[in-house]
Design a protein around this motif. Structure first.
Motif, PDB file in Angstrom:
ATOM      1  N   THR A 181      49.911  73.853  43.402  1.00 55.10           N
ATOM      2  CA  THR A 181      50.753  72.895  43.005  1.00 55.10           C
ATOM      3  C   THR A 181      50.065  71.681  43.938  1.00 55.10           C
ATOM      4  O   THR A 181      50.028  70.356  43.366  1.00 55.10           O
ATOM      5  CB  THR A 181      52.148  72.996  43.609  1.00 55.10           C
ATOM      6  OG1 THR A 181      52.752  74.084  42.918  1.00 55.10           O
ATOM      7  CG2 THR A 181      53.202  71.888  43.366  1.00 55.10           C
ATOM      8  N   ALA A 182      49.928  71.866  45.145  1.00 53.85           N
ATOM      9  CA  ALA A 182      48.980  70.878  45.946  1.00 53.85           C
ATOM     10  C   ALA A 182      47.740  70.191  45.360  1.00 53.85           C
ATOM     11  O   ALA A 182      47.591  68.971  45.249  1.00 53.85           O
ATOM     12  CB  ALA A 182      48.820  71.269  47.362  1.00 53.85           C
ATOM     13  N   ARG A 192      54.291  71.424  52.090  1.00 50.88           N
ATOM     14  CA  ARG A 192      55.347  70.879  51.546  1.00 50.88           C
ATOM     15  C   ARG A 192      55.809  71.572  50.282  1.00 50.88           C
ATOM     16  O   ARG A 192      56.882  71.993  50.090  1.00 50.88           O
ATOM     17  CB  ARG A 192      55.393  69.503  51.344  1.00 50.88           C
ATOM     18  CG  ARG A 192      56.667  68.887  50.620  1.00 50.88           C
ATOM     19  CD  ARG A 192      56.375  67.205  50.444  1.00 50.88           C
ATOM     20  NE  ARG A 192      55.120  66.663  50.246  1.00 50.88           N
ATOM     21  CZ  ARG A 192      54.676  66.509  49.223  1.00 50.88           C
ATOM     22  NH1 ARG A 192      55.001  67.034  47.995  1.00 50.88           N
ATOM     23  NH2 ARG A 192      53.141  66.233  49.239  1.00 50.88           N
ATOM     24  N   THR A 193      54.598  71.943  49.276  1.00 50.60           N
ATOM     25  CA  THR A 193      54.967  72.452  48.243  1.00 50.60           C
ATOM     26  C   THR A 193      55.007  74.152  48.359  1.00 50.60           C
ATOM     27  O   THR A 193      55.478  75.019  47.422  1.00 50.60           O
ATOM     28  CB  THR A 193      53.926  72.306  47.118  1.00 50.60           C
ATOM     29  OG1 THR A 193      52.810  72.730  47.512  1.00 50.60           O
ATOM     30  CG2 THR A 193      53.908  70.735  46.810  1.00 50.60           C
ATOM     31  N   SER A 225      52.352  75.716  48.185  1.00 53.11           N
ATOM     32  CA  SER A 225      51.520  76.327  46.967  1.00 53.11           C
ATOM     33  C   SER A 225      50.027  75.434  47.141  1.00 53.11           C
ATOM     34  O   SER A 225      50.228  74.262  46.808  1.00 53.11           O
ATOM     35  CB  SER A 225      52.059  76.307  45.564  1.00 53.11           C
ATOM     36  OG  SER A 225      51.111  76.256  44.572  1.00 53.11           O
ATOM     37  N   ARG A 240      53.325  64.809  58.328  1.00 51.58           N
ATOM     38  CA  ARG A 240      54.125  64.027  57.270  1.00 51.58           C
ATOM     39  C   ARG A 240      54.525  62.846  57.785  1.00 51.58           C
ATOM     40  O   ARG A 240      54.566  61.750  57.121  1.00 51.58           O
ATOM     41  CB  ARG A 240      55.035  65.329  56.763  1.00 51.58           C
ATOM     42  CG  ARG A 240      55.908  64.486  55.657  1.00 51.58           C
ATOM     43  CD  ARG A 240      56.918  65.677  55.051  1.00 51.58           C
ATOM     44  NE  ARG A 240      56.109  67.124  54.795  1.00 51.58           N
ATOM     45  CZ  ARG A 240      56.160  68.148  55.072  1.00 51.58           C
ATOM     46  NH1 ARG A 240      57.222  68.236  56.329  1.00 51.58           N
ATOM     47  NH2 ARG A 240      55.657  69.130  54.742  1.00 51.58           N
ATOM     48  N   ALA A 283      50.297  68.663  51.667  1.00 50.28           N
ATOM     49  CA  ALA A 283      50.908  68.799  50.216  1.00 50.28           C
ATOM     50  C   ALA A 283      50.952  70.346  50.152  1.00 50.28           C
ATOM     51  O   ALA A 283      51.965  70.692  49.536  1.00 50.28           O
ATOM     52  CB  ALA A 283      49.985  68.186  49.311  1.00 50.28           C
ATOM     53  N   ALA A 284      50.038  71.072  50.465  1.00 55.07           N
ATOM     54  CA  ALA A 284      50.225  72.532  50.484  1.00 55.07           C
ATOM     55  C   ALA A 284      51.493  73.104  51.248  1.00 55.07           C
ATOM     56  O   ALA A 284      52.076  73.951  50.847  1.00 55.07           O
ATOM     57  CB  ALA A 284      48.958  73.138  51.006  1.00 55.07           C
ATOM     58  N   SER A 337      47.384  70.206  41.924  1.00 54.60           N
ATOM     59  CA  SER A 337      47.742  69.365  41.104  1.00 54.60           C
ATOM     60  C   SER A 337      48.276  68.140  41.388  1.00 54.60           C
ATOM     61  O   SER A 337      47.918  67.166  40.564  1.00 54.60           O
ATOM     62  CB  SER A 337      48.872  70.001  40.284  1.00 54.60           C
ATOM     63  OG  SER A 337      49.381  69.305  39.053  1.00 54.60           O
ATOM     64  N   GLU A 338      48.963  68.061  42.423  1.00 52.45           N
ATOM     65  CA  GLU A 338      49.463  66.686  42.896  1.00 52.45           C
ATOM     66  C   GLU A 338      48.343  65.891  43.373  1.00 52.45           C
ATOM     67  O   GLU A 338      48.432  64.594  43.281  1.00 52.45           O
ATOM     68  CB  GLU A 338      50.370  67.083  44.136  1.00 52.45           C
ATOM     69  CG  GLU A 338      51.192  65.879  44.705  1.00 52.45           C
ATOM     70  CD  GLU A 338      52.124  66.202  46.005  1.00 52.45           C
ATOM     71  OE1 GLU A 338      51.824  65.723  46.951  1.00 52.45           O
ATOM     72  OE2 GLU A 338      52.930  66.867  45.629  1.00 52.45           O
ATOM     73  N   THR A 376      49.766  84.184  47.929  1.00 55.08           N
ATOM     74  CA  THR A 376      50.601  83.093  48.490  1.00 55.08           C
ATOM     75  C   THR A 376      50.189  82.577  49.867  1.00 55.08           C
ATOM     76  O   THR A 376      49.453  83.424  50.457  1.00 55.08           O
ATOM     77  CB  THR A 376      52.247  83.817  48.344  1.00 55.08           C
ATOM     78  OG1 THR A 376      52.241  84.927  49.388  1.00 55.08           O
ATOM     79  CG2 THR A 376      52.721  84.364  47.064  1.00 55.08           C
TER      80      THR A 376
END
Length: 298
Positions: free
Chosen positions: A28-29, A22-23, A25, A77, A19-20, A31-32, A62
């Motif tokens: 964001t990961a 792909r995003t 962030s 993935r 998730a990190a 939150s997902e 970042t």
């Protein structure tokens, strides 16, 4: 097995990393995944410690994948996608017996789909999932058990069995044929010729077979039979189309033969499958049924 398990991180660590990655962030990961930012950061750190490799460059607030992390992210993935697909298949058919089949669009919708109810009625424990593939692919990279293939008897890493041959005809609308009054093969060059991208030299073969010089034949390109057939119905040109796939249009008069000069295709239809799925019970049942269904066309 102990040494193997050492290099199989837990699913939670892999999901946090994917998730990190792909995003781009951690926030964001988090939150997902419905986790806190610190939880995701800890999981990524644990994964790096287990692998002994840095997966991200950390620059202030970042993150950026390292070279190795980028390659690892692609592999993870794909693996997570396969696990998800396998879980979905199991959920939809908990008793097993699932066959995932790659089909050619027009063959699948016009020839196979109308016959599938008969197979499923005779094999009530089997579920068939259909996906569209226009060209051969690597079975090792796709969660697919078998594929309908048109071409030569070749599929790297796979086995094949012949299903049927094919005859193509120059097909067009009645209006186009009436307007141009085709009499000889060369007359077809006066109108647009409809080409299939998967068979770029079919028209050249047809003209050569009928005594015309072998040379490039200009025209319109289509990636599927269905759209080429619709273009022919709309009087946009003449298509060299498989006769058995346009039977309905020929019967209703939507399409006619521009000239009565059929040609047997050099290629044929096959069922392909990976070596290791040879004895997969649903595949065995489907293969036997399909070979019987196409026996008259060989």
């Amino acid at each position: 097995m102990l040494s193997v398990r050492r290099f199989v991180p837990s699913l939670s660590l892999l999901m946090a990393f994917e998730a990190a990655a792909r995003t781009g962030s951690v926030t964001t990961a988090a939150s997902e995944l419905s986790l806190t930012q610190s939880a995701v950061s800890r999981q990524i750190k644990m994964l790096e410690e287990q692998l002994g490799v840095e997966l991200f460059h950390r620059e202030r607030q970042t993150i950026r994948l390292t070279g190795g992390g980028e390659v690892y992210a692609r592999e993870i993935r794909e693996s997570l996608r396969k696990i998800s697909a396998a879980s979905l298949m199991l959920r939809t058919n908990p008793l097993g017996g699932t066959l995932t089949l790659a089909i050619l669009p027009t063959f699948g919708t016009r020839w196979l789909a109308p016959r599938l109810p008969g197979f499923l009625a005779a094999n009530p424990g089997i579920t068939i999932n259909l996906v569209t593939k226009l060209s051969p692919f690597d079975f090792r990279l796709e969660p697919i058990d078998a594929a309908i293939h048109f071409g030569t008897a070749e599929w790297p890493g796979g086995d094949l069995t012949l299903l049927r041959s094919e005859t193509v005809i120059p097909a067009c609308s009645q209006e186009l044929r009436h307007f141009h009054q085709f009499r000889y093969p060369i007359d077809l060059k006066k109108v647009p010729l409809l080409h299939l991208t998967t068979r770029p030299r079919a028209w050249e073969r047809w003209f050569a077979m009928n005594g015309e010089p072998t040379q490039p034949v200009p025209g319109m390109l289509f990636d599927q039979f269905a759209t080429a057939a619709q273009a022919a119905i709309a009087s946009m040109g003449v298509g060299l189309l498989p006769q058995f796939l346009i039977e309905d249009e020929l019967a209703t008069g939507k399409l006619v033969s521009a000239l009565d000069l059929p040609m047997k295709s050099a290629e044929a239809y096959y069922l392909a499958w990976p070596h290791e799925r040879e004895k997969h019970p649903p595949l065995v049942s489907f293969r036997n049924w399909l070979v019987a269904e196409t026996a008259a066309d060989r």
